[in-house]
Design a protein around this motif. Structure first.
Motif, PDB file in Angstrom:
ATOM      1  N   LYS A  55      11.981  -7.822   2.921  1.00 58.69           N
ATOM      2  CA  LYS A  55      10.818  -7.975   3.811  1.00 58.69           C
ATOM      3  C   LYS A  55      10.652  -6.742   4.691  1.00 58.69           C
ATOM      4  O   LYS A  55       9.538  -6.256   4.910  1.00 58.69           O
ATOM      5  N   ASN A  56      11.781  -6.243   5.220  1.00 53.94           N
ATOM      6  CA  ASN A  56      11.712  -5.029   6.052  1.00 53.94           C
ATOM      7  C   ASN A  56      11.223  -3.843   5.231  1.00 53.94           C
ATOM      8  O   ASN A  56      10.435  -3.017   5.718  1.00 53.94           O
ATOM      9  N   GLN A  57      11.677  -3.761   3.979  1.00 53.62           N
ATOM     10  CA  GLN A  57      11.238  -2.676   3.114  1.00 53.62           C
ATOM     11  C   GLN A  57       9.736  -2.787   2.815  1.00 53.62           C
ATOM     12  O   GLN A  57       9.033  -1.775   2.762  1.00 53.62           O
ATOM     13  N   ILE A  58       9.266  -4.013   2.617  1.00 52.01           N
ATOM     14  CA  ILE A  58       7.835  -4.225   2.368  1.00 52.01           C
ATOM     15  C   ILE A  58       7.017  -3.772   3.569  1.00 52.01           C
ATOM     16  O   ILE A  58       6.014  -3.064   3.436  1.00 52.01           O
ATOM     17  N   THR A  59       7.460  -4.173   4.767  1.00 56.07           N
ATOM     18  CA  THR A  59       6.750  -3.778   5.991  1.00 56.07           C
ATOM     19  C   THR A  59       6.733  -2.264   6.140  1.00 56.07           C
ATOM     20  O   THR A  59       5.698  -1.658   6.444  1.00 56.07           O
ATOM     21  N   ALA A  60       7.907  -1.626   5.928  1.00 58.32           N
ATOM     22  CA  ALA A  60       7.988  -0.172   6.060  1.00 58.32           C
ATOM     23  C   ALA A  60       7.116   0.527   5.028  1.00 58.32           C
ATOM     24  O   ALA A  60       6.441   1.525   5.330  1.00 58.32           O
ATOM     25  N   THR A  61       7.097   0.000   3.805  1.00 59.64           N
ATOM     26  CA  THR A  61       6.274   0.606   2.750  1.00 59.64           C
ATOM     27  C   THR A  61       4.790   0.454   3.060  1.00 59.64           C
ATOM     28  O   THR A  61       3.998   1.376   2.834  1.00 59.64           O
ATOM     29  N   GLU A  62       4.382  -0.712   3.568  1.00 59.26           N
ATOM     30  CA  GLU A  62       2.973  -0.917   3.941  1.00 59.26           C
ATOM     31  C   GLU A  62       2.556   0.041   5.047  1.00 59.26           C
ATOM     32  O   GLU A  62       1.442   0.591   5.025  1.00 59.26           O
ATOM     33  N   VAL A  63       3.437   0.232   6.025  1.00 53.85           N
ATOM     34  CA  VAL A  63       3.139   1.196   7.098  1.00 53.85           C
ATOM     35  C   VAL A  63       3.005   2.601   6.516  1.00 53.85           C
ATOM     36  O   VAL A  63       2.104   3.367   6.884  1.00 53.85           O
ATOM     37  N   ARG A  64       3.914   2.939   5.591  1.00 53.45           N
ATOM     38  CA  ARG A  64       3.853   4.252   4.957  1.00 53.45           C
ATOM     39  C   ARG A  64       2.543   4.436   4.199  1.00 53.45           C
ATOM     40  O   ARG A  64       1.914   5.505   4.277  1.00 53.45           O
ATOM     41  N   ILE A  65       2.114   3.408   3.484  1.00 58.30           N
ATOM     42  CA  ILE A  65       0.849   3.489   2.739  1.00 58.30           C
ATOM     43  C   ILE A  65      -0.326   3.649   3.697  1.00 58.30           C
ATOM     44  O   ILE A  65      -1.244   4.438   3.458  1.00 58.30           O
ATOM     45  N   GLU A  66      -0.306   2.889   4.804  1.00 60.30           N
ATOM     46  CA  GLU A  66      -1.382   3.012   5.801  1.00 60.30           C
ATOM     47  C   GLU A  66      -1.454   4.436   6.336  1.00 60.30           C
ATOM     48  O   GLU A  66      -2.542   5.009   6.502  1.00 60.30           O
ATOM     49  N   ASN A  67      -0.293   5.035   6.628  1.00 59.73           N
ATOM     50  CA  ASN A  67      -0.275   6.411   7.132  1.00 59.73           C
ATOM     51  C   ASN A  67      -0.791   7.392   6.085  1.00 59.73           C
ATOM     52  O   ASN A  67      -1.532   8.333   6.402  1.00 59.73           O
ATOM     53  N   LEU A  68      -0.398   7.170   4.827  1.00 59.80           N
ATOM     54  CA  LEU A  68      -0.873   8.045   3.758  1.00 59.80           C
ATOM     55  C   LEU A  68      -2.378   7.922   3.557  1.00 59.80           C
ATOM     56  O   LEU A  68      -3.070   8.923   3.341  1.00 59.80           O
ATOM     57  N   VAL A  69      -2.888   6.695   3.625  1.00 61.77           N
ATOM     58  CA  VAL A  69      -4.335   6.484   3.496  1.00 61.77           C
ATOM     59  C   VAL A  69      -5.076   7.178   4.630  1.00 61.77           C
ATOM     60  O   VAL A  69      -6.129   7.790   4.434  1.00 61.77           O
ATOM     61  N   ASP A  70      -4.502   7.104   5.847  1.00 62.90           N
ATOM     62  CA  ASP A  70      -5.112   7.781   6.990  1.00 62.90           C
ATOM     63  C   ASP A  70      -5.082   9.295   6.785  1.00 62.90           C
ATOM     64  O   ASP A  70      -6.074   9.995   7.064  1.00 62.90           O
ATOM     65  N   ASP A  71      -3.943   9.818   6.280  1.00 60.42           N
ATOM     66  CA  ASP A  71      -3.858  11.252   5.982  1.00 60.42           C
ATOM     67  C   ASP A  71      -4.875  11.641   4.922  1.00 60.42           C
ATOM     68  O   ASP A  71      -5.519  12.697   5.010  1.00 60.42           O
ATOM     69  N   LYS A  72      -5.017  10.795   3.908  1.00 55.77           N
ATOM     70  CA  LYS A  72      -5.981  11.066   2.836  1.00 55.77           C
ATOM     71  C   LYS A  72      -7.398  11.145   3.406  1.00 55.77           C
ATOM     72  O   LYS A  72      -8.168  12.047   3.055  1.00 55.77           O
ATOM     73  N   ILE A  96      -1.083  13.692  -1.701  1.00 57.78           N
ATOM     74  CA  ILE A  96      -1.153  12.461  -0.907  1.00 57.78           C
ATOM     75  C   ILE A  96      -1.605  11.297  -1.784  1.00 57.78           C
ATOM     76  O   ILE A  96      -1.074  10.182  -1.702  1.00 57.78           O
ATOM     77  N   LYS A  97      -2.587  11.547  -2.665  1.00 61.83           N
ATOM     78  CA  LYS A  97      -3.060  10.488  -3.558  1.00 61.83           C
ATOM     79  C   LYS A  97      -1.938  10.006  -4.479  1.00 61.83           C
ATOM     80  O   LYS A  97      -1.783   8.800  -4.715  1.00 61.83           O
ATOM     81  N   SER A  98      -1.136  10.971  -4.995  1.00 58.01           N
ATOM     82  CA  SER A  98      -0.026  10.578  -5.873  1.00 58.01           C
ATOM     83  C   SER A  98       1.026   9.799  -5.096  1.00 58.01           C
ATOM     84  O   SER A  98       1.633   8.856  -5.621  1.00 58.01           O
ATOM     85  N   GLN A  99       1.230  10.178  -3.817  1.00 57.87           N
ATOM     86  CA  GLN A  99       2.177   9.443  -2.982  1.00 57.87           C
ATOM     87  C   GLN A  99       1.699   8.009  -2.733  1.00 57.87           C
ATOM     88  O   GLN A  99       2.496   7.067  -2.746  1.00 57.87           O
ATOM     89  N   ILE A 100       0.404   7.851  -2.518  1.00 53.20           N
ATOM     90  CA  ILE A 100      -0.149   6.507  -2.309  1.00 53.20           C
ATOM     91  C   ILE A 100       0.083   5.653  -3.550  1.00 53.20           C
ATOM     92  O   ILE A 100       0.514   4.495  -3.467  1.00 53.20           O
ATOM     93  N   THR A 101      -0.190   6.238  -4.724  1.00 53.41           N
ATOM     94  CA  THR A 101       0.027   5.498  -5.971  1.00 53.41           C
ATOM     95  C   THR A 101       1.493   5.108  -6.137  1.00 53.41           C
ATOM     96  O   THR A 101       1.823   3.977  -6.504  1.00 53.41           O
ATOM     97  N   THR A 102       2.385   6.060  -5.842  1.00 52.02           N
ATOM     98  CA  THR A 102       3.825   5.800  -5.978  1.00 52.02           C
ATOM     99  C   THR A 102       4.276   4.685  -5.051  1.00 52.02           C
ATOM    100  O   THR A 102       4.985   3.749  -5.463  1.00 52.02           O
ATOM    101  N   PHE A 103       3.865   4.772  -3.779  1.00 49.27           N
ATOM    102  CA  PHE A 103       4.314   3.779  -2.813  1.00 49.27           C
ATOM    103  C   PHE A 103       3.685   2.411  -3.065  1.00 49.27           C
ATOM    104  O   PHE A 103       4.276   1.386  -2.739  1.00 49.27           O
ATOM    105  N   LYS A 104       2.481   2.401  -3.622  1.00 51.30           N
ATOM    106  CA  LYS A 104       1.900   1.103  -3.995  1.00 51.30           C
ATOM    107  C   LYS A 104       2.710   0.463  -5.113  1.00 51.30           C
ATOM    108  O   LYS A 104       2.908  -0.761  -5.126  1.00 51.30           O
TER     109      LYS A 104
END
Length: 678
Positions: free
Chosen positions: A345-362, A417-425
């Protein structure tokens, strides 16, 4: 495909006798000249009201659009107010098939809002055999006793079904078409189609109205796309329902569905659809688990034999000790699973935050890319790393970087950044799958712990019993295995049904997606493009004749998105004066009217302007409008209601064909006392 106004009769009955007016119209350009506040708009709105079009006059209800003189009190020649007992309007109309009908509608009466009476004759020949047709009620456009249904047949309109906001289809109501050939005085001149009603929930109502009036092929494409989308949505909804049923079966078997997602994808292999079951510490397919369970039952039956009391007691003690050890192991595993679930669950939360940050960077990089693309900004210091104050160069980085350092370009950074978003998803989906599996394991473990606890209690009770009986525990285990085998067999049959159902739905989905891809990108046929080009040519011509001066009319375009006049992609309302905005409406609507002579359209061949000289448009422009309308009206009927001076009108139209019906100010208001028997 035309309608012509022949005669308008307005009447208000009072204790002092009947009041009203009677106007006979002619084809071509017809000018109704009446002083301001003397009843001009009342007469024009009466035409709309008799045709059931009051909701296209800028009001949100079907309330009669009339002043108190027809609803409450009317003034006599001495200025005394007299109560109105009843009032009505009668409108005589004809079409290009030689039919003449009279429409009668109560203004002040019990059926004013919902009934229009149609007589198949002119006003002079009316008898008592009129048909009462309903309006503003469900079915008024699709049923034989609906007024709009009658009107569409009278004009020879084949009204299409168009998408609505509920995801279904509705008829294209005639009231949506009305603002394209009728402009009322108060709100109608604010913009093209300003009084289009939106309460009917038709998607893009103005566009659908234009497409029908111009008889454009794109209307069929739009309808086909809407039907296709509805069918795709239905398949997706059905898929989701079946997926929920599959998950329910899997949960009942303490398993997990695999090989299918909750929405249809590009590919689907029905043979990969299965339910995973945990058997002997491993996740197996339902078929494998069933085979293993049957083997367990066979082995259990062979090992089960009757026992004497001493043997039974020893066996029970051994079984109790074994179960106690199992419970201890399961408790330990339970704690371990809880910790693992918390970690995932903690990993899911951290990954979602990471994706949100990547989307914002994108988003930021995409915005920067847009800014960089503006050639107008090329020489700005902010893009050239030059201080706008002192002119010295500066670095984008806190640390100076050597030229030899390998830096990513803006495009490379964005792609990274797009490839990172795909990877983290992908990582996120993996974590969610792990979480689902561990939750199933935890649930199954909880049931096992509860079951083993109950078994220990039962075995202890049996141990101290003096009866010499067969091993009850062995019998219970046999029954449990048999029941579980039965459940697995039912599940296997269900999986077969699910495979067949999902395969059928996926084939439907692929077919619908294939149809959607084959729709034309913009939807316009060559005929549609020719019509839009013809509309542009006409509008430019009339703007030049009407004295348009905000910019060169040749710069005007007709938007393929909104069908409205634009310049460099912007609505002309932002780039013109108020008086030129009025000229645009004149030109646009007269162009739609006159295109009937060049192309096949569904225009009814009538155009009505109430006080067209808005925003103090100069007399030269108004003269151009009158002459242009006179030329255009040769193949139909254009009605102007104006308060312009009679001499000005006659001078402007010298040498042109027109009919002028003028009321002198000395005659008083247009609604006046009628002779007895009138």
């Amino acid at each position: 495909m035309t309608i012509t106004i022949n005669r308008l009769l307005l009447r208000a009955d009072t204790a002092d006798g009947p009041y009203g007016t009677d106007i006979v119209f002619e084809k071509g350009l017809f000018i109704l000249r009446v002083e301001n506040t003397h009843g001009k708009s009342t007469c024009i709105n009466s035409i709309a009201y008799a045709l059931g079009m009051e909701m296209a006059l800028g009001q949100v209800t079907s309330k009669p659009p009339f002043p108190p003189s027809l609803l409450k009190n009317i003034q006599n020649e001495n200025g005394t107010e007299i109560p109105v007992i009843s009032s009505y309007v009668m409108l005589e109309v004809s079409n290009d098939r030689g039919q003449t009908c009279t429409l009668k509608r109560e203004i002040l009466g019990a059926d004013a809002e919902s009934i229009i009476t149609v007589y198949e004759s002119d006003i002079e020949s009316i008898s008592n055999n009129g048909r009462n047709l309903f309006i503003h009620l469900e079915g008024d456009t699709s049923r034989e006793l609906g007024f709009y249904y009658w009107l569409a047949e009278f004009i020879s309109w084949d009204l299409p079904l168009v998408p609505n906001n509920s995801g279904r289809e509705s008829p294209l109501y005639p009231v949506l078409l009305f603002p394209l050939f009728f402009v009322e005085q108060k709100k109608g001149w604010s913009s093209i189609q300003a009084t289009t009603p939106f309460h009917l929930q038709i998607i893009q109502a103005r566009k659908r109205a234009f497409e029908f009036l111009m008889d454009m092929d794109i209307n069929e494409t739009v309808n086909s796309k809407a039907k296709n989308k509805k069918l795709i949505d239905d398949v997706q909804e059905k898929w989701k329902q079946i997926y929920t049923q599959l998950e329910s079966v899997a949960i009942r078997l303490d398993g997990k569905a695999q090989g299918v997602k909750d929405a249809p994808a590009a590919t689907f292999d029905p043979f990969k659809l299965d339910i995973l079951i945990e058997h002997q510490g491993n996740w197996q397919s339902l078929t494998s688990a069933l085979i293993g369970l049957r083997a367990d039952l066979t082995q259990h039956v062979k090992a089960s034999q009757p026992q004497v009391a001493e043997q039974k007691n020893e066996s029970l003690l051994s079984k109790i000790r074994e179960l106690n050890n199992i419970v201890l192991q399961e408790d330990s595993k339970y704690e371990f699973l809880l910790n693992e679930i918390s970690f995932v669950k903690n990993q899911i939360t951290a990954t979602e935050v990471r994706i949100e940050n990547l989307v914002d960077d994108k988003r930021k990089y995409e915005d920067l890319k847009k800014v960089k693309s503006f050639s107008i900004l090329d020489d700005l210091p902010v893009l050239n790393n030059e201080c706008p104050t002192c002119g010295r160069e500066y670095s984008d980085h806190n640390v100076e970087i050597e030229c030899s350092d390998d830096l990513m370009t803006l495009e490379e950074s964005l792609e990274f950044i797009k490839s990172q978003i795909t990877t983290f998803k992908s990582v996120l989906n993996s974590y969610k799958m792990q979480l689902d599996i561990k939750k199933i394991e935890l649930s199954k473990l909880e049931k096992q712990i509860d079951k083993h606890g109950a078994d220990i209690s039962r075995l202890k009770t049996e141990l101290y019993s003096e009866r010499n009986v067969l091993d009850e525990e062995s019998l219970r285990e046999k029954i449990r295995l048999e029941n579980q085998i039965t459940e697995y067999e039912k599940g296997l049959v269900a999986v077969g049904d699910f495979r067949s159902t999902f395969d059928i739905l996926h084939n439907q989905y692929k077919h619908l997606i294939s149809l959607r891809r084959n729709f034309p990108e913009h939807g316009f046929s060559q005929k549609d493009i020719n019509k839009l080009d013809g509309l542009k040519t006409k509008v430019v011509k009339y703007l030049s004749e009407f004295g348009f001066s905000s910019f060169d009319p040749q710069l005007l375009e007709i938007s393929q998105d909104t069908y409205l006049p634009t310049r460099e992609g912007f609505d002309l309302g932002f780039d013109t004066s108020a008086s030129d905005g009025i000229r645009i409406i004149w030109s646009y609507l007269i162009s739609l009217f006159s295109l009937r002579e060049i192309f096949k359209t569904n225009h009814p061949g009538i155009l009505i302007f109430d006080e067209p000289r808005q925003q103090e448009a100069n007399k030269f422009s108004f003269t151009g409008l009158l002459k242009g309308a006179s030329d255009a009206a040769k193949s139909g009927q254009i009605i102007f209601a104006t308060s312009e001076e009679e001499d000005v009108l006659k001078g402007a139209l010298e040498g042109f064909k027109y009919t002028l019906h003028s009321y002198s100010p000395s005659e008083g208001k247009i609604l006046r006392k009628l002779n007895k028997g009138a």
